[in-house]
Motif scaffolding. Sequence first.
Motif, PDB file in Angstrom:
ATOM      1  N   THR A 104       0.825  -1.207   0.000  1.00 45.55           N
ATOM      2  CA  THR A 104       0.000   0.000   0.000  1.00 45.55           C
ATOM      3  C   THR A 104       0.859   1.256   0.000  1.00 45.55           C
ATOM      4  O   THR A 104       0.422   2.288  -0.501  1.00 45.55           O
ATOM      5  N   PHE A 105       2.094   1.196   0.521  1.00 44.74           N
ATOM      6  CA  PHE A 105       2.963   2.367   0.517  1.00 44.74           C
ATOM      7  C   PHE A 105       3.760   2.489  -0.785  1.00 44.74           C
ATOM      8  O   PHE A 105       4.511   3.446  -0.962  1.00 44.74           O
ATOM      9  N   GLN A 106       3.582   1.549  -1.699  1.00 43.75           N
ATOM     10  CA  GLN A 106       4.311   1.596  -2.963  1.00 43.75           C
ATOM     11  C   GLN A 106       3.400   2.051  -4.099  1.00 43.75           C
ATOM     12  O   GLN A 106       3.147   3.227  -4.242  1.00 43.75           O
ATOM     13  N   SER A 107       2.900   1.109  -4.902  1.00 45.20           N
ATOM     14  CA  SER A 107       2.320   1.516  -6.176  1.00 45.20           C
ATOM     15  C   SER A 107       1.030   0.820  -6.594  1.00 45.20           C
ATOM     16  O   SER A 107       0.864   0.535  -7.774  1.00 45.20           O
ATOM     17  N   PRO A 108       0.093   0.557  -5.695  1.00 41.66           N
ATOM     18  CA  PRO A 108      -1.118  -0.116  -6.178  1.00 41.66           C
ATOM     19  C   PRO A 108      -1.902   0.702  -7.205  1.00 41.66           C
ATOM     20  O   PRO A 108      -2.429   0.146  -8.167  1.00 41.66           O
ATOM     21  N   GLY A 109      -1.957   2.005  -7.039  1.00 38.63           N
ATOM     22  CA  GLY A 109      -2.679   2.850  -7.998  1.00 38.63           C
ATOM     23  C   GLY A 109      -2.070   2.804  -9.385  1.00 38.63           C
ATOM     24  O   GLY A 109      -2.784   2.855 -10.392  1.00 38.63           O
ATOM     25  N   PHE A 110      -0.761   2.703  -9.460  1.00 43.65           N
ATOM     26  CA  PHE A 110      -0.073   2.591 -10.740  1.00 43.65           C
ATOM     27  C   PHE A 110      -0.578   1.371 -11.495  1.00 43.65           C
ATOM     28  O   PHE A 110      -0.954   1.461 -12.670  1.00 43.65           O
ATOM     29  N   TYR A 111      -0.612   0.228 -10.841  1.00 44.13           N
ATOM     30  CA  TYR A 111      -1.055  -0.997 -11.506  1.00 44.13           C
ATOM     31  C   TYR A 111      -2.548  -0.935 -11.839  1.00 44.13           C
ATOM     32  O   TYR A 111      -2.974  -1.405 -12.895  1.00 44.13           O
ATOM     33  N   GLU A 112      -3.344  -0.368 -10.947  1.00 42.37           N
ATOM     34  CA  GLU A 112      -4.777  -0.257 -11.219  1.00 42.37           C
ATOM     35  C   GLU A 112      -5.027   0.600 -12.456  1.00 42.37           C
ATOM     36  O   GLU A 112      -5.904   0.291 -13.263  1.00 42.37           O
ATOM     37  N   ARG A 113      -4.256   1.670 -12.644  1.00 43.15           N
ATOM     38  CA  ARG A 113      -4.402   2.507 -13.842  1.00 43.15           C
ATOM     39  C   ARG A 113      -4.029   1.746 -15.111  1.00 43.15           C
ATOM     40  O   ARG A 113      -4.473   2.098 -16.202  1.00 43.15           O
ATOM     41  N   LEU A 114      -3.233   0.688 -14.972  1.00 40.64           N
ATOM     42  CA  LEU A 114      -2.860  -0.146 -16.117  1.00 40.64           C
ATOM     43  C   LEU A 114      -3.818  -1.314 -16.324  1.00 40.64           C
ATOM     44  O   LEU A 114      -3.572  -2.178 -17.160  1.00 40.64           O
TER      45      LEU A 114
END
Length: 141
Positions: A104-114
Amino acid sequence: MTTAISIVDQPSDDVRRAILAPLDVFSRERGFPFEPRTLALALLHDDHVVGGLVGQLNWDWLYIQILGVPTFLRGGGHGRALVEEAERRAVAAGCRGVWVDTFTFQSPGFYERLGYEKIGELPGYPGDQSRLFLRKLLTDR
């Protein structure tokens, strides 16, 4: 005959193969030979590797193990380009999907946008954060 457990600080390739051998035998007997192939994409800046993506292709899936983009290149689309290239190579290798774990402190939103969807969560790892598991289907099979 004696059986014991021993700590191995830096396992050699031979030790890793010996540890994986029983898993391979067990899986192979069930029709799933354990034959992972590494996928590595280097991100170059001024002809130096400054980041990239490391994954493993196995059983019709790509597992993204590491995705690293240095701070000075973030926001420039390099992470997206690495993941999209890995996805293209996964499709070419016959994979039907990609999975990744992040925090959660890294990049879940990045992957969700992909286009990745959350399929699991391990709360409290680390601390008050969570480890997240996401997937993206590449084909309908």
